[in-house]
Every structure is written in structure tokens, then in C-alpha cells.
Scaffold this motif. Sequence first.
Motif, short mmCIF file in Angstrom:
data_model
loop_
_atom_site.label_atom_id
_atom_site.label_comp_id
_atom_site.label_asym_id
_atom_site.label_seq_id
_atom_site.Cartn_x
_atom_site.Cartn_y
_atom_site.Cartn_z
N GLY A 216 -15.50 -1.08 24.29
CA GLY A 216 -16.74 -0.10 24.30
C GLY A 216 -16.96 0.39 22.62
O GLY A 216 -18.27 0.33 22.11
N THR B 3 -20.57 -0.23 28.42
CA THR B 3 -20.78 -0.27 27.10
C THR B 3 -19.46 -2.09 26.70
O THR B 3 -19.84 -2.68 25.64
CB THR B 3 -19.70 1.40 26.46
OG1 THR B 3 -18.46 1.21 27.19
CG2 THR B 3 -20.63 2.48 26.75
N PHE C 156 -26.75 -0.23 24.09
CA PHE C 156 -25.59 -1.21 25.17
C PHE C 156 -26.21 -1.84 26.59
O PHE C 156 -25.57 -2.47 26.68
CB PHE C 156 -25.33 0.07 26.23
CG PHE C 156 -24.05 1.35 24.68
CD1 PHE C 156 -23.09 0.44 24.01
CD2 PHE C 156 -23.81 2.57 24.48
CE1 PHE C 156 -22.19 1.45 23.27
CE2 PHE C 156 -23.29 3.09 23.57
CZ PHE C 156 -22.46 2.99 22.46
#
Length: 251
Positions: A111, A198, A227
Motif C-alpha cells: 500500500g 491500502t 484509499f
Amino acid sequence: MDKVVRSAEEAVADIGDGASLAVGGFGLSGVPNVLIAALHRQGARGLRVVSNNCGVDDGGLGTLLAARRIARVVGSYVGENKEFARQYLSGELELELTPQGTLAERLRAGGAGIPAFFTPAGVGTPVAEGGLPWRYAADGSVAVASPPKEVRTFDGRPYLMERGITTDFALVRAARGDRHGNLVFAKAARNFNPLAATAGRVTIAEVEELVEPGRIAPDEVHLPGVFVHRVLELTPEQAADKGVEKRTVRG
């Protein structure tokens, strides 16, 4: 900016066969059950799942397992799901077992745009040396084994390299969310949910309470809306439907 979708079916409609999914939750805590149920009804097959565990026999990701919709799992725990163990040992399912902390960091790294990192976890074991059975053959032999991983020494201590994880989609559950996708997780449900969120290129969040933008103070946000791509508001009944993995009572 309004990321709210009208239904769970709309939220998961474009998850196709063979898609990879990062799924939040730990045991029965913080599992996006409504989105998983919608995906079960949608019918996508050959899914590649990244999750700490794969649900229980009658709940969460266990429903997709029972329907033979999952082809591969990256996770850290098989227990509490007999069908998971049966499919893996019979060669019907590929499983990449990963130390729990390493799995969390692989999702976080993915992420954050970090392709790989070094960790001492697993040094000197088959995790580093390779040979762990990812898939069994029907006769019980190992059909696919894990490859060896790069090991380097830093300050006199060996570390092995682990790759960050990104997936096509992420499914998560939050206690509160706003229309911009800012999320707040409740207590233990914070577990793998922010990390999974993420790591997904398209992140879908089911929220127990939907509020208007500005109602969540910036300091209270656990996961920024940047996100999150879709938000599903749960009904009061869906929000209250939470299983107990192991009921404990005092005599």
C-alpha cells in the motif's frame, strides 16, 4: 467525491474471475461479511485471496471456499476452518502460509509503494529456504513448493527479503465512514482492515454507520478516503449481525 454505492451487488459487480482480493478481518472480527455474501451471489470464480485467515466453515470467506470460488490464499492461519484444511491437503487449493507479522507488513508495504523489505522472521526455516508445500497433488505429494528467498546480512544478522502485496480489489469493514471514504474502525476490528484497504487498487468498504463529510474529526480518521473507492452503508440489522467465534462463559 460521493463514493456511496446503492447496494452490495453494485459494489462487487466488476470483480471478475481470477481477481485478487485483500480482505480485512481477523477470525470473526471486522470481516466484511455483507460484501463477501454479495460476491458469493455474484459468482466470480478462481479468486486469489490475501487474508489473515479464510473465515470459518459457515461464515466470511468460508462461504466462498465451500462454493469452490477461491483458487489461492496467502494467509497466516488455517485453523477453525475444516473445509479450508481439507481443500489444501487434497490439492484443491493453493496456500502460501506467511508469518502473521510478515503478512501485515507485506500488505502495508504494498500500500505504501514499497516493492520489498527485509525481515528476520523466518530466517533459518523453510520460509527462507523454500520447499513449503503451496499445493499438494492428489496422491499427497507436493505439486508446487515455495521458492527460496534472498537472505542478506545487516549488522551481523541475517534477514530475508519479502515482497510487498498489492491486489486488484480490497474488501474491508469499518464502524463509521463518510461519503468521501474516510473510515474509523472499532477496537479489534482495526486488525488487518487498514492494511488490506491500502493494498487494493480498488477498495470497497462496508460501514456500520454512514455520516456526512466533516462529521469525523481529522484526528479520528484511521484510514483516509484517498484509499477508498466505494462505500456501502449497512442496514441496522447487517451492522448488528456479528458472530462469536468462541463463546466463553463463567460458571
